[in-house]
Design a protein around this motif. Structure first.
Motif, PDB file in Angstrom:
ATOM      1  N   ASP A   7     -20.258  -8.012 -18.955  1.00  0.00           N
ATOM      2  CA  ASP A   7     -21.177  -8.557 -19.953  1.00  0.00           C
ATOM      3  C   ASP A   7     -21.623  -9.975 -19.595  1.00  0.00           C
ATOM      4  O   ASP A   7     -22.808 -10.311 -19.689  1.00  0.00           O
ATOM      5  CB  ASP A   7     -20.534  -8.559 -21.346  1.00  0.00           C
ATOM      6  N   ALA A   8     -20.678 -10.814 -19.188  1.00  0.00           N
ATOM      7  CA  ALA A   8     -21.014 -12.199 -18.833  1.00  0.00           C
ATOM      8  C   ALA A   8     -21.931 -12.243 -17.606  1.00  0.00           C
ATOM      9  O   ALA A   8     -22.899 -13.011 -17.576  1.00  0.00           O
ATOM     10  CB  ALA A   8     -19.739 -12.999 -18.579  1.00  0.00           C
ATOM     11  N   LEU A   9     -21.655 -11.396 -16.624  1.00  0.00           N
ATOM     12  CA  LEU A   9     -22.496 -11.341 -15.425  1.00  0.00           C
ATOM     13  C   LEU A   9     -23.886 -10.808 -15.756  1.00  0.00           C
ATOM     14  O   LEU A   9     -24.888 -11.301 -15.236  1.00  0.00           O
ATOM     15  CB  LEU A   9     -21.834 -10.485 -14.347  1.00  0.00           C
ATOM     16  N   PHE A  10     -23.936  -9.810 -16.626  1.00  0.00           N
ATOM     17  CA  PHE A  10     -25.222  -9.252 -17.037  1.00  0.00           C
ATOM     18  C   PHE A  10     -26.078 -10.332 -17.704  1.00  0.00           C
ATOM     19  O   PHE A  10     -27.278 -10.439 -17.447  1.00  0.00           O
ATOM     20  CB  PHE A  10     -25.017  -8.056 -17.970  1.00  0.00           C
ATOM     21  N   GLN A  11     -25.465 -11.160 -18.544  1.00  0.00           N
ATOM     22  CA  GLN A  11     -26.194 -12.255 -19.198  1.00  0.00           C
ATOM     23  C   GLN A  11     -26.782 -13.224 -18.168  1.00  0.00           C
ATOM     24  O   GLN A  11     -27.938 -13.650 -18.289  1.00  0.00           O
ATOM     25  CB  GLN A  11     -25.266 -13.016 -20.159  1.00  0.00           C
ATOM     26  N   LEU A  12     -25.992 -13.557 -17.155  1.00  0.00           N
ATOM     27  CA  LEU A  12     -26.484 -14.465 -16.115  1.00  0.00           C
ATOM     28  C   LEU A  12     -27.607 -13.826 -15.303  1.00  0.00           C
ATOM     29  O   LEU A  12     -28.589 -14.491 -14.964  1.00  0.00           O
ATOM     30  CB  LEU A  12     -25.331 -14.889 -15.201  1.00  0.00           C
ATOM     31  N   ARG A  38     -32.107 -15.430  -9.230  1.00  0.00           N
ATOM     32  CA  ARG A  38     -30.917 -15.989  -8.581  1.00  0.00           C
ATOM     33  C   ARG A  38     -29.703 -15.072  -8.618  1.00  0.00           C
ATOM     34  O   ARG A  38     -28.752 -15.314  -7.864  1.00  0.00           O
ATOM     35  CB  ARG A  38     -30.548 -17.324  -9.223  1.00  0.00           C
ATOM     36  N   VAL A  39     -29.698 -14.058  -9.483  1.00  0.00           N
ATOM     37  CA  VAL A  39     -28.511 -13.208  -9.626  1.00  0.00           C
ATOM     38  C   VAL A  39     -28.910 -11.740  -9.572  1.00  0.00           C
ATOM     39  O   VAL A  39     -29.741 -11.288 -10.367  1.00  0.00           O
ATOM     40  CB  VAL A  39     -27.764 -13.481 -10.958  1.00  0.00           C
ATOM     41  N   SER A  40     -28.313 -11.016  -8.642  1.00  0.00           N
ATOM     42  CA  SER A  40     -28.457  -9.563  -8.573  1.00  0.00           C
ATOM     43  C   SER A  40     -27.087  -8.957  -8.844  1.00  0.00           C
ATOM     44  O   SER A  40     -26.102  -9.316  -8.195  1.00  0.00           O
ATOM     45  CB  SER A  40     -28.954  -9.135  -7.186  1.00  0.00           C
ATOM     46  N   LEU A  41     -27.033  -8.043  -9.803  1.00  0.00           N
ATOM     47  CA  LEU A  41     -25.765  -7.463 -10.234  1.00  0.00           C
ATOM     48  C   LEU A  41     -25.838  -5.948 -10.203  1.00  0.00           C
ATOM     49  O   LEU A  41     -26.776  -5.359 -10.745  1.00  0.00           O
ATOM     50  CB  LEU A  41     -25.448  -7.935 -11.664  1.00  0.00           C
TER      51      LEU A  41
END
Length: 182
Positions: free
Chosen positions: A53-58, A65-68
């Motif tokens: 959840d925290a990574l998804f928010q970022l 800047r963020v690929s998850l």
């Protein structure tokens, strides 16, 4: 899915989303840097929902800047390890660890906490180790986000300010022999 930015360091992370793997440290670092450091993050992992959840928010906040990817894919894991400039593995504990070995082989410089197999396989890029040609990554001791930040900043400084040293670290890492024969 990230924009291609050849002069921006790509930080790769592959692993279970679990406390053991240092996600509390990584998330704090990402929150500090997301709008202030020009780096890109590519993350592959599944596990605890609080981390996902925290990574998804970022990733939603800064898709540039963020690929998850919250799954597991061995081929994608190897592509990340091969394409990243730095590979973060700040584990709380790590009995062995394989991803740092893959990253060494592919030329993604590991940033690791000095524990277990990570301490056994990654030689810190101290001045002495660089001069001896044995530096293979960046190592930190304390399990604190500040320590991870300092080690990652050291790595990014070498990456941007001393490309010849960066190349030596990559070459030393890629020449390691962690095979069964050894």
């Amino acid at each position: 899915g990230l924009p291609i930015r050849p002069n921006v360091p790509l930080i790769g992370i592959v692993g279970r989303l679990a406390e053991q793997k240092g996600w509390d440290l990584i998330l704090q670092l990402m929150k500090w840097w997301i709008d202030h450091r020009d780096v890109q993050w590519v993350i592959l992992g599944s596990g605890e929902q609080r981390y996902a959840d925290a990574l998804f928010q970022l990733a939603m906040q800064r898709p540039d800047r963020v690929s998850l990817q919250t799954t597991f894919s061995d081929p994608l894991a190897h592509r990340i390890e091969a394409g990243a400039d730095l590979f973060l593995m700040p584990s709380l504990y790590e009995p062995c660890g394989l991803n740092q070995l893959y990253s060494l082989r592919y030329g993604a410089v590991p940033v690791v906490r000095s524990t277990g197999g990570l301490a056994d396989t990654v030689q810190d890029a101290s001045e002495e180790n660089i001069l001896r040609g044995v530096a293979t990554g960046f190592v930190f001791e304390d399990y604190k986000p500040e320590a991870l930040a300092q080690a990652t900043i050291r790595a990014l400084d070498v990456y941007s300010q001393a490309p010849e040293v960066w190349s030596k670290i990559i070459t030393a890492g890629m020449s390691q022999d962690w095979s069964w024969a050894k």
